[in-house]
Design a protein around this motif. Structure first.
Motif, PDB file in Angstrom:
ATOM      1  N   ARG A 438       0.915  -1.419   0.042  1.00  0.00           N
ATOM      2  CA  ARG A 438       0.084  -0.101  -0.066  1.00  0.00           C
ATOM      3  C   ARG A 438       0.957   1.320  -0.019  1.00  0.00           C
ATOM      4  NH1 ARG A 438      -5.094   0.099   1.771  1.00  0.00           N
ATOM      5  NH2 ARG A 438      -4.763   1.823   3.249  1.00  0.00           N
ATOM      6  N   ARG A 439       1.863   1.283   0.704  1.00  0.00           N
ATOM      7  CA  ARG A 439       2.864   2.297   0.748  1.00  0.00           C
ATOM      8  C   ARG A 439       3.448   2.748  -0.615  1.00  0.00           C
ATOM      9  NH1 ARG A 439       4.420   5.703   4.665  1.00  0.00           N
ATOM     10  NH2 ARG A 439       6.409   6.640   4.354  1.00  0.00           N
ATOM     11  N   ALA A 440       3.863   1.493  -1.326  1.00  0.00           N
ATOM     12  CA  ALA A 440       4.198   1.367  -2.633  1.00  0.00           C
ATOM     13  C   ALA A 440       3.321   2.103  -3.489  1.00  0.00           C
ATOM     14  CB  ALA A 440       4.800   0.018  -3.161  1.00  0.00           C
ATOM     15  N   LEU A 441       2.026   1.464  -3.545  1.00  0.00           N
ATOM     16  CA  LEU A 441       0.983   2.218  -4.324  1.00  0.00           C
ATOM     17  C   LEU A 441       0.870   3.867  -4.172  1.00  0.00           C
ATOM     18  CD1 LEU A 441      -1.494  -0.758  -4.500  1.00  0.00           C
ATOM     19  CD2 LEU A 441       0.213  -0.028  -6.394  1.00  0.00           C
ATOM     20  N   ALA A 442       1.011   3.953  -2.793  1.00  0.00           N
ATOM     21  CA  ALA A 442       0.873   5.486  -2.427  1.00  0.00           C
ATOM     22  C   ALA A 442       1.939   6.465  -3.202  1.00  0.00           C
ATOM     23  CB  ALA A 442       0.769   5.827  -0.802  1.00  0.00           C
ATOM     24  N   LEU A 443       3.231   5.995  -2.857  1.00  0.00           N
ATOM     25  CA  LEU A 443       4.378   6.650  -3.671  1.00  0.00           C
ATOM     26  C   LEU A 443       4.024   6.767  -5.014  1.00  0.00           C
ATOM     27  CD1 LEU A 443       7.180   7.914  -3.412  1.00  0.00           C
ATOM     28  CD2 LEU A 443       8.196   5.473  -3.768  1.00  0.00           C
ATOM     29  N   LEU A 444       3.393   5.743  -5.725  1.00  0.00           N
ATOM     30  CA  LEU A 444       3.289   6.049  -7.196  1.00  0.00           C
ATOM     31  C   LEU A 444       2.315   7.117  -7.527  1.00  0.00           C
ATOM     32  CD1 LEU A 444       3.695   2.342  -8.528  1.00  0.00           C
ATOM     33  CD2 LEU A 444       5.363   4.047  -8.677  1.00  0.00           C
ATOM     34  N   TYR A 445       1.069   6.947  -6.802  1.00  0.00           N
ATOM     35  CA  TYR A 445       0.114   7.776  -6.935  1.00  0.00           C
ATOM     36  C   TYR A 445       0.396   9.005  -6.474  1.00  0.00           C
ATOM     37  CZ  TYR A 445      -4.262  10.365  -5.990  1.00  0.00           C
ATOM     38  OH  TYR A 445      -5.382  11.316  -6.002  1.00  0.00           O
ATOM     39  N   ARG A 446       1.288   9.277  -5.624  1.00  0.00           N
ATOM     40  CA  ARG A 446       1.722  10.883  -5.408  1.00  0.00           C
ATOM     41  C   ARG A 446       2.970  11.221  -6.157  1.00  0.00           C
ATOM     42  NH1 ARG A 446       3.633  13.285  -0.643  1.00  0.00           N
ATOM     43  NH2 ARG A 446       4.406  15.452  -1.052  1.00  0.00           N
ATOM     44  N   ALA A 447       3.624  10.554  -6.819  1.00  0.00           N
ATOM     45  CA  ALA A 447       4.665  10.924  -8.037  1.00  0.00           C
ATOM     46  C   ALA A 447       3.776  11.281  -9.138  1.00  0.00           C
ATOM     47  CB  ALA A 447       5.506   9.872  -7.969  1.00  0.00           C
ATOM     48  N   SER A 448       2.882  10.332  -9.460  1.00  0.00           N
ATOM     49  CA  SER A 448       2.049  10.516 -10.725  1.00  0.00           C
ATOM     50  C   SER A 448       1.249  11.763 -10.860  1.00  0.00           C
ATOM     51  CB  SER A 448       1.296   9.195 -10.858  1.00  0.00           C
ATOM     52  OG  SER A 448       1.817   8.225 -10.855  1.00  0.00           O
ATOM     53  N   VAL A 449       0.700  11.963  -9.583  1.00  0.00           N
ATOM     54  CA  VAL A 449      -0.029  13.435  -9.222  1.00  0.00           C
ATOM     55  C   VAL A 449       0.969  14.458  -9.488  1.00  0.00           C
ATOM     56  CG1 VAL A 449      -1.179  15.004  -7.685  1.00  0.00           C
ATOM     57  CG2 VAL A 449      -1.982  12.741  -7.952  1.00  0.00           C
ATOM     58  N   GLU A 450       2.144  14.619  -9.103  1.00  0.00           N
ATOM     59  CA  GLU A 450       3.000  15.577  -9.387  1.00  0.00           C
ATOM     60  C   GLU A 450       3.407  15.763 -10.860  1.00  0.00           C
ATOM     61  OE1 GLU A 450       6.451  15.903  -6.631  1.00  0.00           O
ATOM     62  OE2 GLU A 450       4.887  16.306  -4.874  1.00  0.00           O
ATOM     63  N   ALA A 451       3.590  14.401 -11.580  1.00  0.00           N
ATOM     64  CA  ALA A 451       3.835  14.745 -12.905  1.00  0.00           C
ATOM     65  C   ALA A 451       2.868  14.893 -13.645  1.00  0.00           C
ATOM     66  CB  ALA A 451       4.494  13.246 -13.249  1.00  0.00           C
ATOM     67  N   MET A 452       1.714  14.525 -13.313  1.00  0.00           N
ATOM     68  CA  MET A 452       0.448  15.090 -14.179  1.00  0.00           C
ATOM     69  C   MET A 452       0.211  16.574 -14.150  1.00  0.00           C
ATOM     70  SD  MET A 452      -2.808  16.173 -13.766  1.00  0.00           S
ATOM     71  CE  MET A 452      -3.134  15.614 -12.160  1.00  0.00           C
ATOM     72  N   ALA A 453       0.554  16.993 -12.941  1.00  0.00           N
ATOM     73  CA  ALA A 453       0.243  18.448 -12.477  1.00  0.00           C
ATOM     74  C   ALA A 453       1.414  19.261 -13.523  1.00  0.00           C
ATOM     75  CB  ALA A 453       0.394  18.826 -11.381  1.00  0.00           C
ATOM     76  N   ARG A 454       2.744  18.703 -13.559  1.00  0.00           N
ATOM     77  CA  ARG A 454       3.599  19.518 -14.440  1.00  0.00           C
ATOM     78  C   ARG A 454       3.290  19.478 -15.964  1.00  0.00           C
ATOM     79  NH1 ARG A 454       7.165  16.941 -10.878  1.00  0.00           N
ATOM     80  NH2 ARG A 454       7.745  15.418 -12.428  1.00  0.00           N
ATOM     81  N   ARG A 455       2.738  18.405 -16.423  1.00  0.00           N
ATOM     82  CA  ARG A 455       2.524  18.124 -17.785  1.00  0.00           C
ATOM     83  C   ARG A 455       1.326  18.845 -18.353  1.00  0.00           C
ATOM     84  NH1 ARG A 455       4.725  12.304 -20.224  1.00  0.00           N
ATOM     85  NH2 ARG A 455       6.800  12.553 -19.205  1.00  0.00           N
TER      86      ARG A 455
END
Length: 522
Positions: A438-455
């Motif tokens: 769950r912590r691994a998925l939370a890390l991917l979700y958090r990183a994906s949100v930041e990458a999405m916001a930049r793009r």
């Protein structure tokens, strides 16, 4: 209204026979109905849906198309109302008539009568009779009260046909999915249509519903038109009027022929006149005496014989007229006949029930059980439960004691440090192998949100939900990036709220896709 030009056989029918008559008219004029329908409905449908998708409110398109349905119903009603009294109008005439035909009556059908369940019956009254408001209200009451139940049932039946046809078209897609992937495909389709569906899915779902509506709606209008014709036939006796007009035509033809015959006979010389002319000619030529002229009695006898020979019995008794009257009475439209059959028991009078039962006490016992049987059964169950309480009550208490409340969903795994690790893919894979998925998925979700916001060049508010992030991700120019972000959002939601974790192979595949799309691969 020229009743003699009707193309259908008018007779008093039952309401469901009238419905069948209306649907038969629709099938007969299918091309004249559906081609103008598609030419008008398809552009309106596309324009309304594109406008609704532009403002991200697809429900506006659903509501607008449903609300405008009475406007589209004018097309089949216009075609049927002209085709039943003559030839069906052309496509150009039907489309041209929609610019000005029936707009006065549409105010009520688009406002206070829009949710009426008898719209198919009231629409012909408002569009075809063209009376004032008070007169139309009275006509709707007179024509519609007797078949209001059938009109409501017709509306519900057509609605169920639309639902069944829509579900059939959606299920048709699953026929092309292999059996081993059917369960996952259905689950993915349901998630696609319910959890933040993309614009193309929303448009496709609305298109499926309106394809089904376009198939059923002309039949709905045609069935209402059939009920309308049948009610006017019963009330205004259209069938009797048509039979009388046909009888008048036949009698007029017979009388005309008779008058022509009399006129031709009147031009012929009578036998007495011919004899007198011959005698006068003989006197002039040979100087014969007057005694050679036939006597008046001879003239009279010749005259009588001539009338009988020319006119005969027809002069006294008009047989053609009697035949025309008899043929009119034999007309099935004027004097309809029908055959009814009923089932009856043979030897009904011989089989009489017994006057009294042989065992009255048995009949009373059966009646008592039939009347109070359920209460007796309930009482017996309560007695049985009370007698065996020592056996099941401790077990029930133990079950309630061992049953613990489900642990609240812990989404604290998403509370990661403010600064993400440099190698996000490696950090997520390490957390997964350490037994913290769950912590691994939370890390991917958090990183994906930041990458999405930049793009997408957006600024998310603090505490933005998954739905807000998905809506913001639509601004990313690359469709593959949007699909990858939607996938990690769904996986995270399943893990955080439904406790459904992906397997290791699925995790590795998703991690590889995200690393490639968002530049985490090293």
């Amino acid at each position: 209204m020229k009743l003699e030009s009707l193309r259908v056989e008018l007779r008093p029918r039952s309401p469901w026979e009238a419905v069948e008559l209306g649907t038969a008219l629709v099938r007969r004029n299918a091309a004249a109905i559906w081609i103008p329908w598609l030419l008008l409905v398809v552009p309106v449908f596309v324009a309304i849906n594109l406008a609704a998708l532009a403002v991200d409110r697809i429900w506006i398109a659903w509501l607008a198309m449903w609300w405008l349905k009475p406007l589209f119903d004018r097309i089949p009603l216009f075609v049927l109302s002209r085709a039943v009294f003559g030839e069906a109008p052309t496509k150009r005439q039907t489309l041209a008539a929609q610019r000005g035909w029936g707009w006065r009556a549409m105010r009520g059908h688009l406002l206070w009568r829009r949710i009426s369940l008898v719209r198919a019956l009231s629409l012909p009254v408002d569009l075809l009779e063209g009376a004032d408001a008070a007169r139309l209200r009275e006509r709707r009451r007179v024509l519609g009260d007797a078949v209001r139940g059938q009109g409501m049932l017709l509306t519900v039946t057509c609605l169920l046909f639309v639902v069944a046809l829509s579900l059939s078209m959606l299920s048709l897609v699953m026929l092309f999915v292999p059996w081993e992937f059917l369960s996952e495909s259905m689950r993915a389709t349901w998630s696609l249509l319910t959890v933040q569906p993309p614009p193309w899915a929303q448009f496709a779902l609305h298109a499926v519903v309106w394809i089904a509506t376009s198939v059923i709606e002309p039949f709905y209008v045609g069935a209402g038109f059939g009920l309308y014709l049948n009610r006017r036939t019963r009330i205004e006796a259209w069938d009797v009027e048509i039979a009388l007009r046909r009888m008048r035509t036949r009698l007029t033809t017979t009388a005309t022929a008779l008058l022509l015959a009399i006129g031709m006979v009147s031009l012929l010389p009578l036998p007495s006149q011919a004899a007198a002319a011959r005698v006068q000619a003989a006197q002039d030529e040979g100087g014969r005496k007057l005694r050679s002229q036939p006597s008046p009695a001879a003239y009279e006898g010749a005259d009588v014989v001539g009338v009988d020979e020319v006119f005969g019995e027809a002069w006294v008794d008009d047989a053609d007229f009697a035949e025309a009257v008899e043929q009119a009475y034999r007309d099935p439209l004027l004097r309809p006949k029908r055959t009814e059959s009923h089932w009856r028991k043979r030897d009904q009078e011989k089989r009489q029930p017994p006057k009294a039962l042989p065992f009255p006490w048995l009949a009373k016992a059966i009646a008592f059980v039939g009347e109070f049987g359920l209460w007796l059964l309930l009482g017996g169950l309560l007695v049985l439960l009370a007698a065996t309480a020592k056996r099941w009550l401790p077990w029930l208490r133990a079950g309630l004691a061992d049953r613990s409340e489900p642990a609240p969903v812990d989404v604290a795994d998403a509370a990661l440090p403010d600064v993400l690790p440099e190698d996000i893919a490696a950090a997520a894979r390490r957390l997964w192998r350490e037994g913290r998925p769950r912590r691994a998925l939370a890390l991917l979700y958090r990183a994906s949100v930041e990458a999405m916001a930049r793009r997408a060049d957006v600024t998310l508010v603090p505490g933005a939900t998954e739905s807000e992030c998905l809506r913001a991700s639509r601004r990313m120019p690359d469709p593959a990036d949007r699909d990858a972000f939607a996938r990690i959002v769904r996986v995270w939601q399943y893990a955080a709220y439904a406790r459904r974790l992906p397997d290791e192979a699925e995790f590795d595949a998703m991690l590889g896709t995200l690393a490639q799309r968002f530049g985490w691969a090293r």
